[in-house]
Write a protein that holds these residues in place. Sequence first.
Motif, PDB file in Angstrom:
ATOM      1  N   ILE A 198       7.954 -16.015  -5.869  1.00 36.45           N
ATOM      2  CA  ILE A 198       9.177 -16.371  -5.122  1.00 36.45           C
ATOM      3  C   ILE A 198       8.800 -16.815  -3.711  1.00 36.45           C
ATOM      4  N   ARG A 199       9.124 -18.051  -3.400  1.00 38.76           N
ATOM      5  CA  ARG A 199       8.722 -18.611  -2.107  1.00 38.76           C
ATOM      6  C   ARG A 199       9.892 -19.194  -1.323  1.00 38.76           C
ATOM      7  N   SER A 200      11.090 -19.203  -1.887  1.00 38.14           N
ATOM      8  CA  SER A 200      12.213 -19.861  -1.212  1.00 38.14           C
ATOM      9  C   SER A 200      13.533 -19.250  -1.671  1.00 38.14           C
ATOM     10  N   ILE A 237      10.283   1.162 -12.902  1.00 37.24           N
ATOM     11  CA  ILE A 237       8.954   0.886 -13.458  1.00 37.24           C
ATOM     12  C   ILE A 237       8.605  -0.572 -13.137  1.00 37.24           C
ATOM     13  N   LYS A 238       7.482  -0.755 -12.462  1.00 33.64           N
ATOM     14  CA  LYS A 238       7.090  -2.105 -12.026  1.00 33.64           C
ATOM     15  C   LYS A 238       5.923  -2.635 -12.860  1.00 33.64           C
ATOM     16  N   GLY A 239       6.075  -3.884 -13.307  1.00 27.63           N
ATOM     17  CA  GLY A 239       4.990  -4.521 -14.052  1.00 27.63           C
ATOM     18  C   GLY A 239       5.342  -4.746 -15.510  1.00 27.63           C
ATOM     19  N   LEU A 298       4.059   4.058  -6.324  1.00 23.77           N
ATOM     20  CA  LEU A 298       2.964   4.917  -6.770  1.00 23.77           C
ATOM     21  C   LEU A 298       2.221   4.244  -7.921  1.00 23.77           C
ATOM     22  N   TYR A 299       0.889   4.329  -7.863  1.00 26.54           N
ATOM     23  CA  TYR A 299       0.056   3.845  -8.967  1.00 26.54           C
ATOM     24  C   TYR A 299      -0.295   4.999  -9.888  1.00 26.54           C
ATOM     25  N   VAL A 300      -0.745   4.661 -11.094  1.00 29.28           N
ATOM     26  CA  VAL A 300      -1.219   5.676 -12.033  1.00 29.28           C
ATOM     27  C   VAL A 300      -2.664   6.009 -11.661  1.00 29.28           C
ATOM     28  N   LEU A 354       6.809   0.903   0.279  1.00 25.54           N
ATOM     29  CA  LEU A 354       5.497   1.269   0.825  1.00 25.54           C
ATOM     30  C   LEU A 354       4.505   1.497  -0.306  1.00 25.54           C
ATOM     31  N   SER A 355       3.379   0.771  -0.260  1.00 24.77           N
ATOM     32  CA  SER A 355       2.351   0.867  -1.307  1.00 24.77           C
ATOM     33  C   SER A 355       1.624   2.212  -1.264  1.00 24.77           C
ATOM     34  N   THR A 356       1.081   2.630  -2.426  1.00 24.30           N
ATOM     35  CA  THR A 356       0.200   3.809  -2.480  1.00 24.30           C
ATOM     36  C   THR A 356      -0.952   3.633  -1.498  1.00 24.30           C
ATOM     37  N   PHE A 412       7.203   2.899  -9.726  1.00 26.25           N
ATOM     38  CA  PHE A 412       5.992   3.347 -10.413  1.00 26.25           C
ATOM     39  C   PHE A 412       5.350   2.122 -11.078  1.00 26.25           C
ATOM     40  N   THR A 413       4.183   1.743 -10.573  1.00 30.85           N
ATOM     41  CA  THR A 413       3.554   0.491 -11.027  1.00 30.85           C
ATOM     42  C   THR A 413       2.639   0.765 -12.210  1.00 30.85           C
ATOM     43  N   VAL A 414       2.894   0.069 -13.315  1.00 28.85           N
ATOM     44  CA  VAL A 414       2.163   0.373 -14.554  1.00 28.85           C
ATOM     45  C   VAL A 414       1.281  -0.779 -15.044  1.00 28.85           C
ATOM     46  N   GLY A 474       6.689 -10.789  -2.189  1.00 29.40           N
ATOM     47  CA  GLY A 474       5.316 -10.282  -2.065  1.00 29.40           C
ATOM     48  C   GLY A 474       4.576 -11.085  -1.008  1.00 29.40           C
ATOM     49  N   ARG A 475       3.752 -12.003  -1.493  1.00 28.64           N
ATOM     50  CA  ARG A 475       2.919 -12.772  -0.547  1.00 28.64           C
ATOM     51  C   ARG A 475       3.743 -13.451   0.533  1.00 28.64           C
ATOM     52  N   SER A 476       4.931 -13.958   0.176  1.00 33.99           N
ATOM     53  CA  SER A 476       5.656 -14.768   1.174  1.00 33.99           C
ATOM     54  C   SER A 476       5.910 -13.966   2.458  1.00 33.99           C
ATOM     55  N   ALA A 529      13.006  -8.531 -10.282  1.00 35.98           N
ATOM     56  CA  ALA A 529      11.871  -9.393 -10.656  1.00 35.98           C
ATOM     57  C   ALA A 529      11.104  -9.803  -9.412  1.00 35.98           C
ATOM     58  N   ASP A 530       9.815 -10.114  -9.613  1.00 35.94           N
ATOM     59  CA  ASP A 530       9.030 -10.721  -8.539  1.00 35.94           C
ATOM     60  C   ASP A 530       7.996 -11.652  -9.140  1.00 35.94           C
ATOM     61  N   SER A 531       7.149 -12.196  -8.311  1.00 36.77           N
ATOM     62  CA  SER A 531       6.026 -13.072  -8.657  1.00 36.77           C
ATOM     63  C   SER A 531       6.380 -14.552  -8.487  1.00 36.77           C
ATOM     64  N   GLY A 540       8.503  -6.060  -1.332  1.00 31.65           N
ATOM     65  CA  GLY A 540       7.772  -5.336  -2.367  1.00 31.65           C
ATOM     66  C   GLY A 540       6.527  -4.649  -1.815  1.00 31.65           C
ATOM     67  N   PRO A 541       5.884  -3.821  -2.663  1.00 34.17           N
ATOM     68  CA  PRO A 541       4.705  -3.083  -2.214  1.00 34.17           C
ATOM     69  C   PRO A 541       3.462  -3.966  -2.142  1.00 34.17           C
ATOM     70  N   VAL A 542       2.786  -3.929  -1.035  1.00 34.06           N
ATOM     71  CA  VAL A 542       1.546  -4.698  -0.880  1.00 34.06           C
ATOM     72  C   VAL A 542       0.506  -3.790  -0.223  1.00 34.06           C
ATOM     73  N   GLY A 543      -0.587  -3.552  -0.947  1.00 35.86           N
ATOM     74  CA  GLY A 543      -1.632  -2.664  -0.454  1.00 35.86           C
ATOM     75  C   GLY A 543      -2.288  -3.215   0.801  1.00 35.86           C
ATOM     76  N   ALA A 544      -2.775  -2.319   1.638  1.00 38.14           N
ATOM     77  CA  ALA A 544      -3.554  -2.666   2.837  1.00 38.14           C
ATOM     78  C   ALA A 544      -2.770  -3.519   3.834  1.00 38.14           C
TER      79      ALA A 544
HETATM   80  N1  FMN Z   1       1.918  -4.133  -6.180  1.00 35.16           N
HETATM   81  C1  FMN Z   1       1.996  -2.785  -6.231  1.00 35.16           C
HETATM   82  O1  FMN Z   1       2.776  -2.269  -7.033  1.00 35.16           O
HETATM   83  N2  FMN Z   1       1.251  -2.004  -5.382  1.00 35.16           N
HETATM   84  C2  FMN Z   1       0.367  -2.520  -4.483  1.00 35.16           C
HETATM   85  O2  FMN Z   1      -0.278  -1.800  -3.732  1.00 35.16           O
HETATM   86  C3  FMN Z   1       0.236  -3.938  -4.448  1.00 35.16           C
HETATM   87  N3  FMN Z   1      -0.651  -4.513  -3.604  1.00 35.16           N
HETATM   88  C4  FMN Z   1      -0.689  -5.875  -3.491  1.00 35.16           C
HETATM   89  C5  FMN Z   1      -1.559  -6.449  -2.559  1.00 35.16           C
HETATM   90  C6  FMN Z   1      -1.550  -7.825  -2.373  1.00 35.16           C
HETATM   91  C7  FMN Z   1      -2.446  -8.427  -1.327  1.00 35.16           C
HETATM   92  C8  FMN Z   1      -0.672  -8.638  -3.131  1.00 35.16           C
HETATM   93  C9  FMN Z   1      -0.610 -10.127  -2.909  1.00 35.16           C
HETATM   94  C10 FMN Z   1       0.155  -8.074  -4.084  1.00 35.16           C
HETATM   95  C11 FMN Z   1       0.157  -6.689  -4.283  1.00 35.16           C
HETATM   96  N4  FMN Z   1       1.000  -6.087  -5.232  1.00 35.16           N
HETATM   97  C12 FMN Z   1       1.065  -4.722  -5.301  1.00 35.16           C
HETATM   98  C13 FMN Z   1       1.883  -6.910  -6.073  1.00 35.16           C
HETATM   99  C14 FMN Z   1       3.200  -7.217  -5.361  1.00 35.16           C
HETATM  100  O3  FMN Z   1       4.014  -6.077  -5.235  1.00 35.16           O
HETATM  101  C15 FMN Z   1       4.018  -8.277  -6.133  1.00 35.16           C
HETATM  102  O4  FMN Z   1       4.164  -7.877  -7.468  1.00 35.16           O
HETATM  103  C16 FMN Z   1       3.398  -9.664  -6.083  1.00 35.16           C
HETATM  104  O5  FMN Z   1       2.836  -9.922  -4.811  1.00 35.16           O
HETATM  105  C17 FMN Z   1       4.454 -10.712  -6.409  1.00 35.16           C
HETATM  106  O6  FMN Z   1       3.920 -12.000  -6.471  1.00 35.16           O
HETATM  107  P1  FMN Z   1       4.027 -13.050  -5.251  1.00 35.16           P
HETATM  108  O7  FMN Z   1       3.211 -12.475  -4.143  1.00 35.16           O
HETATM  109  O8  FMN Z   1       3.430 -14.301  -5.798  1.00 35.16           O
HETATM  110  O9  FMN Z   1       5.466 -13.186  -4.893  1.00 35.16           O
END
Ligand code: FMN
Length: 384
Positions: A309-311, A250-252, A128-130, A105-107, A154-156, A329-331, A305-307, A76-80
């Motif tokens: 998920i660690r295993s 659409i994400k979120g 992409l963010y709004v 790839l995150s915005t 598209f993250t909302v 995401g974090r994993s 779906a996300d959020s 999934g997308p993770v900024g920075a």
């Molecule tokens: N979601 C986005 O849509 N765009 C982002 O740029 C973005 N940046 C993130 C940066 C960090 C450090 C983290 C931890 C999450 C970010 N997310 C972003 C959310 C993740 O895409 C995802 O929804 C979330 O990490 C899922 O939860 P989990 O990490 O507990 O699995």
Amino acid sequence: MIISAPTDYRKAAKRALPRFLFDYIDGGAVTESTMRDNQRALQQIRFRQRVLSGVGTPSFATEILGQRWSLPFALGPVGATGMYARRGEVQAAKAAKRAGIPYTLSTVSVCSIEEVARDAGGDLWSQLYVLKDRGYMQNSLDRAWKAGMKTLVFTVDMPVPGSRYRDRHSGMSGPLASLRQYAQAIAHPRWALDVGLAGRPLSFGNIEAYTGHRMTMSDYMGFIGTNFDPSIRWQDLEWIRESWKGSLIIKGILDPEDARDALRMGADGIIVSNHGGRQLDGAAPTAWALPAIAEAVGDRMTVLADSGIRSGLDVARMIALGAKGVLLGRSYIYALAADGERGVRRLMSLIAADLKVTMTLIGARTIEEITRDKLDELDRGAQR
Ligand code: FMN
């Protein structure tokens, strides 16, 4: 550090990163209750153990939005991300390509769309963010399409950035942030040499490609704080649908009504997500929200779906609750911070190994066979 399980990477990342960066990844909004509940809710979901069902070697391959995924999870997308490992976006995308799954790839990425497409390739999704600057959004859509990306996420759920107390305490934001970041970086010389000072000065390449200005770490939080658009409504998404010819996800989404709206505006898919508990503290864990949403849209759109998920077990749980596939995401970010591309590859194989055991023990030969009836006492699992 010896890595034996997917969750070991969290500890390894904590060692590798300056505190402000580890806490930025690891933290959530306010009391972090939703962030914790994401994992708890998943762990409470019980499977029906089935024996002698002759699964053999289960198959992980699945088809999502017309594409074949070798595994039922994507990155999934993770900024920075390029702040946690040198050219982190390219490294993660390479790991995803090798595994035969998409990378998003995150915005707000360090490596630009063009750099990731050129140096990693594979099935790249653009997130992409709004933003208030619609010119930036259009520019980003054009660049992503030109670079060969065919799926837009598209993250909302971020019309405003969530209140992240941990970031204020650890120096990611708040008083004397730059000074505190500098001091913490010095205490992590390996990170400082390998990432902080590597090759060229770190900048957020995606934004830089549009503005022409370097965006440093200290500008990053300022950008997030001032550029998101809280006035956006469903109607405003029409131009995105019209100008993006590829798949639109659409994400979120966390509510069945919003899922129906996404369907009405012509989205091809949704990601049921609470942003890993980083936005509305007190929002429902994704595992609670998912079944009603999957039921509301049925087969008319792709539900991911996300959020939390660690295993491999968690992957199977989300799929049994109604997701076609999931996003990590974090994993994977912990694994990237700890050991770069190699870490992400290892993480994915550890998750896949657990998924294989799970599928064998619940009697599922394919991802499509991980259905709701593989869960035991769903109601008891959902009792909080
Ligand atoms: N979601 C986005 O849509 N765009 C982002 O740029 C973005 N940046 C993130 C940066 C960090 C450090 C983290 C931890 C999450 C970010 N997310 C972003 C959310 C993740 O895409 C995802 O929804 C979330 O990490 C899922 O939860 P989990 O990490 O507990 O699995």
